[in-house]
Design an enzyme around this catalytic site. Sequence first.
Site, PDB file in Angstrom:
ATOM      1  N   GLY A 151       4.169   2.759  10.068  1.00 27.11           N
ATOM      2  CA  GLY A 151       3.338   2.923   9.113  1.00 27.11           C
ATOM      3  C   GLY A 151       3.454   1.522   8.190  1.00 27.11           C
ATOM      4  O   GLY A 151       4.468   0.937   8.294  1.00 27.11           O
ATOM      5  N   CYS A 152       2.573   1.240   7.406  1.00 27.02           N
ATOM      6  CA  CYS A 152       2.464  -0.131   6.611  1.00 27.02           C
ATOM      7  C   CYS A 152       3.598  -0.094   5.542  1.00 27.02           C
ATOM      8  O   CYS A 152       4.301  -0.966   5.483  1.00 27.02           O
ATOM      9  CB  CYS A 152       1.135  -0.538   6.129  1.00 27.02           C
ATOM     10  SG  CYS A 152       0.245   0.804   5.268  1.00 27.02           S
ATOM     11  N   TYR A 153       3.666   0.823   4.585  1.00 29.11           N
ATOM     12  CA  TYR A 153       4.784   1.204   3.654  1.00 29.11           C
ATOM     13  C   TYR A 153       6.067   1.251   4.443  1.00 29.11           C
ATOM     14  O   TYR A 153       6.940   0.590   4.232  1.00 29.11           O
ATOM     15  CB  TYR A 153       4.391   2.375   3.091  1.00 29.11           C
ATOM     16  CG  TYR A 153       3.361   2.307   1.749  1.00 29.11           C
ATOM     17  CD1 TYR A 153       3.541   1.264   0.932  1.00 29.11           C
ATOM     18  CD2 TYR A 153       2.397   3.335   1.809  1.00 29.11           C
ATOM     19  CE1 TYR A 153       2.293   1.032  -0.117  1.00 29.11           C
ATOM     20  CE2 TYR A 153       1.075   3.231   0.792  1.00 29.11           C
ATOM     21  CZ  TYR A 153       1.352   2.193  -0.131  1.00 29.11           C
ATOM     22  OH  TYR A 153       0.331   2.160  -1.160  1.00 29.11           O
TER      23      TYR A 153
END
Length: 344
Positions: A151-153
């Site tokens: 995921g990006c986070y």
Amino acid sequence: MNIQTAIQGATGYTGAELIRLIDAHPVFQIMHLGAHSQAGRKVSDALPGVSGTIGDTLLASADDPLPDEVELVFTALPHGASARCVQRALNSGKRVVDLSADFRHRDVATYKTAYGVDHPCPELLSEAIYGITEFQKDTLLAEARLVANPGCYPTSALLPLIPLLRAGVLDTGNIIIDSKSGASGAGRSARTELIFCEVNENVRAYGLPKHRHAWEIEEKACFFSDVRACIQFVPHILPMTRGMLSTLHLSGKQPETWCGILMNAFADKPFVCMLAEGQLPSIAGVAGSNRCDIGISVTGPDHAVVISCLDNLIKGAAGQAVQNANLMFGLNEQAGLSRIALWP
Ligand SMILES: NC(=O)c1ccc[n+]([C@@H]2O[C@H](COP(=O)([O-])OP(=O)(O)OC[C@H]3O[C@@H](n4cnc5c(N)ncnc54)[C@H](OP(=O)(O)O)[C@@H]3O)[C@@H](O)[C@H]2O)c1
């Protein structure tokens, strides 16, 4: 040598970014583009930024069979829908990089807790390789049928966190991650809280008490460092299109050594740039590139603030997916990816 690819979820934000990156890739070529509600339309009608031969292509349905020539499938669909699409691609002999969260967790119970639904294909979870390329073994990526793109986070948090956990310098009971994302992080589908008037001139936290990505950050920080840490994660949405900035508030021993630990960890990693102590990264410095920039400021005898910035659609999604695919197919990790940001 050319390798034919398919992009499922081509009309979404990460799918569109994949089209842009693969169009400029020296080896991967786009053979098939799949969508859902927009299936049957011309690509250029769904994505105004795409023209030429790709723009004239008709979007298939994500359920349609894939051409025999396709070797690699990128799945950029909402979680749940992605898993079924991945399963069909694997069953037809393709290799897959999945951008959704469907194969990031090892265990079905965590997936259900984080995403609130039963996993559609639990039998595939154990073979998925988590594709945080800076820490994952190249040999596992080279052999993988299925790579779960982070995921990006989690990418923005794990890149600085894992080397410090491995070094044993952090107070593991007190890690605070304060993250901010551009609105493209939430995808293209219409929702009231994402319309212009709600996002513009506004910043707000969301996803509390425990955002889905908190489970991923905790699980993968432990998996790659062998250290269990207690992490408080608070995401915010910013009134901008793309980009992500995560601030890690950390305590522990000898914070003046942490910059050196991070510099060593990323010395041979082309897409992570550890800045000199006191220099702080910004979203404008990475947007449009596949880079994650990390800066550190020692704020007390046993405290420091670490800030990491990336483009959520590139290093946080499509760029990292291409980086993983390069390693899966024995290509240069950097093929088709830029370290240079869009500026201004
Ligand atoms: N946005 C980010 O920064 C980001 C970063 C990392 C990971 N991700 C993950 O990547 C995935 C895609 O994100 P996104 O932001 O690109 O999403 P998005 O903009 O909402 O696009 C979703 C895509 O999936 C298709 N789709 C929607 N429902 C579907 C269904 N039931 N079956 C098959 N296809 C369906 C849509 O097709 P139609 O347009 O034809 O309906 C569209 O092509 C998500 O799992 C997301 O969590 C996103």
